[in-house]
Write an enzyme that holds these catalytic residues in place. Structure first.
Site, PDB file in Angstrom:
ATOM      1  N   ASP A   1       2.073   2.941   3.243  1.00 53.54           N
ATOM      2  CA  ASP A   1       1.176   4.083   2.990  1.00 53.54           C
ATOM      3  C   ASP A   1       1.952   5.342   2.588  1.00 53.54           C
ATOM      4  O   ASP A   1       1.411   6.448   2.632  1.00 53.54           O
ATOM      5  CB  ASP A   1       0.254   4.387   4.179  1.00 53.54           C
ATOM      6  CG  ASP A   1      -0.919   5.269   3.768  1.00 53.54           C
ATOM      7  OD1 ASP A   1      -1.389   5.132   2.627  1.00 53.54           O
ATOM      8  OD2 ASP A   1      -1.336   6.130   4.572  1.00 53.54           O
TER       9      ASP A   1
ATOM     10  N   TYR B   1      -8.314  17.233  -0.692  1.00 52.09           N
ATOM     11  CA  TYR B   1      -7.023  17.747  -0.234  1.00 52.09           C
ATOM     12  C   TYR B   1      -6.058  17.879  -1.413  1.00 52.09           C
ATOM     13  O   TYR B   1      -6.264  17.248  -2.452  1.00 52.09           O
ATOM     14  CB  TYR B   1      -6.426  16.841   0.847  1.00 52.09           C
ATOM     15  CG  TYR B   1      -6.063  15.440   0.370  1.00 52.09           C
ATOM     16  CD1 TYR B   1      -4.751  15.119   0.003  1.00 52.09           C
ATOM     17  CD2 TYR B   1      -7.024  14.436   0.284  1.00 52.09           C
ATOM     18  CE1 TYR B   1      -4.421  13.839  -0.432  1.00 52.09           C
ATOM     19  CE2 TYR B   1      -6.693  13.160  -0.137  1.00 52.09           C
ATOM     20  CZ  TYR B   1      -5.391  12.873  -0.494  1.00 52.09           C
ATOM     21  OH  TYR B   1      -5.055  11.612  -0.926  1.00 52.09           O
TER      22      TYR B   1
ATOM     23  N   HIS C   1       1.496   5.112  -2.564  1.00 57.36           N
ATOM     24  CA  HIS C   1       0.874   5.969  -3.582  1.00 57.36           C
ATOM     25  C   HIS C   1       1.943   6.754  -4.346  1.00 57.36           C
ATOM     26  O   HIS C   1       3.062   6.935  -3.859  1.00 57.36           O
ATOM     27  CB  HIS C   1      -0.045   7.008  -2.919  1.00 57.36           C
ATOM     28  CG  HIS C   1      -1.055   6.461  -1.971  1.00 57.36           C
ATOM     29  ND1 HIS C   1      -2.184   5.788  -2.370  1.00 57.36           N
ATOM     30  CD2 HIS C   1      -1.118   6.502  -0.607  1.00 57.36           C
ATOM     31  CE1 HIS C   1      -2.907   5.444  -1.314  1.00 57.36           C
ATOM     32  NE2 HIS C   1      -2.277   5.854  -0.221  1.00 57.36           N
TER      33      HIS C   1
ATOM     34  N   ARG D   1     -14.461  11.845   4.748  1.00 59.74           N
ATOM     35  CA  ARG D   1     -13.635  13.054   4.653  1.00 59.74           C
ATOM     36  C   ARG D   1     -12.832  13.079   3.353  1.00 59.74           C
ATOM     37  O   ARG D   1     -12.268  14.092   2.974  1.00 59.74           O
ATOM     38  CB  ARG D   1     -12.727  13.196   5.881  1.00 59.74           C
ATOM     39  CG  ARG D   1     -11.538  12.318   5.872  1.00 59.74           C
ATOM     40  CD  ARG D   1     -10.677  12.393   7.115  1.00 59.74           C
ATOM     41  NE  ARG D   1     -10.040  11.116   7.294  1.00 59.74           N
ATOM     42  CZ  ARG D   1      -8.987  10.707   6.587  1.00 59.74           C
ATOM     43  NH1 ARG D   1      -8.441  11.492   5.712  1.00 59.74           N
ATOM     44  NH2 ARG D   1      -8.495   9.504   6.766  1.00 59.74           N
TER      45      ARG D   1
ATOM     46  N   HIS E   1       0.844  -1.204   0.000  1.00 63.92           N
ATOM     47  CA  HIS E   1       0.000   0.000   0.000  1.00 63.92           C
ATOM     48  C   HIS E   1       0.876   1.249   0.000  1.00 63.92           C
ATOM     49  O   HIS E   1       1.393   1.668   1.030  1.00 63.92           O
ATOM     50  CB  HIS E   1      -0.936   0.018   1.210  1.00 63.92           C
ATOM     51  CG  HIS E   1      -2.001   1.066   1.111  1.00 63.92           C
ATOM     52  ND1 HIS E   1      -3.318   0.785   0.819  1.00 63.92           N
ATOM     53  CD2 HIS E   1      -1.944   2.422   1.229  1.00 63.92           C
ATOM     54  CE1 HIS E   1      -4.025   1.902   0.783  1.00 63.92           C
ATOM     55  NE2 HIS E   1      -3.197   2.922   1.037  1.00 63.92           N
TER      56      HIS E   1
ATOM     57  N   ARG F   1     -10.251   0.050  -6.255  1.00 63.25           N
ATOM     58  CA  ARG F   1     -10.481   0.489  -4.876  1.00 63.25           C
ATOM     59  C   ARG F   1     -11.828   1.182  -4.764  1.00 63.25           C
ATOM     60  O   ARG F   1     -12.172   2.028  -5.610  1.00 63.25           O
ATOM     61  CB  ARG F   1      -9.373   1.473  -4.471  1.00 63.25           C
ATOM     62  CG  ARG F   1      -9.358   1.814  -2.989  1.00 63.25           C
ATOM     63  CD  ARG F   1      -8.266   2.826  -2.706  1.00 63.25           C
ATOM     64  NE  ARG F   1      -7.914   2.870  -1.302  1.00 63.25           N
ATOM     65  CZ  ARG F   1      -7.365   3.913  -0.705  1.00 63.25           C
ATOM     66  NH1 ARG F   1      -7.088   5.003  -1.396  1.00 63.25           N
ATOM     67  NH2 ARG F   1      -7.059   3.880   0.574  1.00 63.25           N
TER      68      ARG F   1
HETATM   69  C1  0GY Z   1      -4.434   6.136   2.515  1.00 66.79           C
HETATM   70  C2  0GY Z   1      -5.145   6.973   3.452  1.00 66.79           C
HETATM   71  C3  0GY Z   1      -5.728   8.159   3.205  1.00 66.79           C
HETATM   72  C4  0GY Z   1      -5.984   8.732   1.935  1.00 66.79           C
HETATM   73  C5  0GY Z   1      -6.410   8.074   0.865  1.00 66.79           C
HETATM   74  O1  0GY Z   1      -7.420   7.936  -1.200  1.00 66.79           O
HETATM   75  C6  0GY Z   1      -6.928   8.688  -0.360  1.00 66.79           C
HETATM   76  O2  0GY Z   1      -6.889   9.913  -0.494  1.00 66.79           O
HETATM   77  O3  0GY Z   1      -6.427   6.765   0.856  1.00 66.79           O
HETATM   78  C7  0GY Z   1      -6.245   8.870   4.378  1.00 66.79           C
HETATM   79  O4  0GY Z   1      -6.338  10.117   4.319  1.00 66.79           O
HETATM   80  O5  0GY Z   1      -6.577   8.211   5.393  1.00 66.79           O
HETATM   81  O6  0GY Z   1      -4.723   4.939   2.360  1.00 66.79           O
HETATM   82  O7  0GY Z   1      -3.533   6.604   1.871  1.00 66.79           O
END
Ligand code: 0GY
Length: 292
Positions: free
Chosen positions: A245, A46, A30, A127, A28, A121
């Site tokens: 993460d 955001y 990004h 939020r 996990h 996903r």
């Molecule tokens: C994560 C957690 C977050 C964000 C996202 O898709 C997203 O923007 O997953 C979070 O803010 O908890 O899994 O990266």
């Protein structure tokens, strides 16, 4: 859209105390932008700091991570271009999870499969914009099932009870992000943990023991999250995944040291056999089945 107060990723994480096993997978992480090339979605709640593929790859080398799954985050909406660009550059060591609209063409899904995508996903976190109506997801499920893909779900613990009937409907594997975000103060005695544990009684469900930094009330090294992680590991050792993460979107209190996050999972998975199972064999089964 929140543009302030968002922290950038750790500039200089420590080396893990112990080396990860070969082919250890960060299941996990990004990539964000860079915005100049891959603009963020209008719908995003955001605006993250740019976190490009080169930095992700460098971080994985530093940590000793051999494989990784790049998960589409809400800030890029249904435009998976940054993730796909990273998969193309990362080669066979990288896999992807996309976020798609229900009208997506099968040919586009097939092209994504060839590029290394293995699932979609469904992000229900309010939020972050909240989920789509369930018929949208049902349409997507029909399209991804023939590809052998799975679903990654992200939700807040308080929404699990309402979501559970839909999750049980899903016929492909379902991977639950970040320990279902169970409240660690009540931990394994909480209602969300009981619901999560019940779902995991069904062999289609998997869980990521990731993101202690989001769940912890005591801060680094996040040992207050260990009982929940250990209980999940004990219940379904063959259906647990781990991830960093990185670059830790929306963290405002502090930014975790990625090397310390590796130390945490190595401490939770204390034996070589468990490390091999959680960090190598489980993700290999879900993401590299066509290679092994
Ligand atoms: C994560 C957690 C977050 C964000 C996202 O898709 C997203 O923007 O997953 C979070 O803010 O908890 O899994 O990266």
């Amino acid at each position: 859209m929140v543009t302030e107060g968002y922290l950038s990723f750790h500039p200089d994480p420590k080396k893990p105390d112990e080396a990860l096993p070969p082919n250890a997978c960060d299941a996990h992480c990004h990539v964000f932008g860079p915005a100049a090339t891959f603009p963020f979605a209008e719908s995003s709640t955001y605006v993250p700091v740019d976190a490009p593929k080169e930095t992700l790859f460098q971080r994985h080398r530093h940590l000793g991570v051999g494989r990784a799954v790049i998960v589409q985050a809400s800030c890029h909406g249904t435009d998976n271009a940054a993730m796909l660009d990273a998969l193309a550059a990362g080669g066979d060591r990288y896999r992807g999870i996309a976020v798609v609209a229900d009208g997506i063409a099968i040919t586009e899904l097939e092209a994504m499969h060839a590029a290394g995508v293995r699932g979609v996903r469904f992000n229900f976190v309010k939020r972050l914009g909240g989920g789509q109506p369930l018929p949208v997801y049902r349409e997507i499920l029909k399209k991804i099932t023939p590809l052998g893909w799975h679903v990654v779900v992200y939700f807040d613990a308080e929404d699990l009870e309402a979501l559970a009937p839909f999750l049980r409907e899903i016929e492909v594997p379902v991977v639950i992000d970040h320990m279902g975000r169970v409240p660690v103060e009540q931990g394994t005695t909480s209602k969300p943990f009981a619901l999560l544990s019940e779902l995991l009684g069904d062999p289609r469900f998997w869980v990521k023991i990731s993101c202690p930094e989001r769940l912890s009330k005591t801060g680094p090294p996040y040992t207050d999250v260990d009982p929940v992680a250990r209980a999940l590991l004990q219940q379904v050792p063959d259906r647990v995944l781990w991830g960093t993460d990185w670059p830790h979107p929306n963290m405002r209190s502090h930014m975790p040291d990625d090397g310390a996050l590796v130390d945490r999972i190595m401490s939770i998975c204390a034996t070589e056999a468990l490390r091999q199972q959680v960090l190598v064999d489980n993700p290999a089964r879900l993401y590299w089945a066509d290679r092994e």
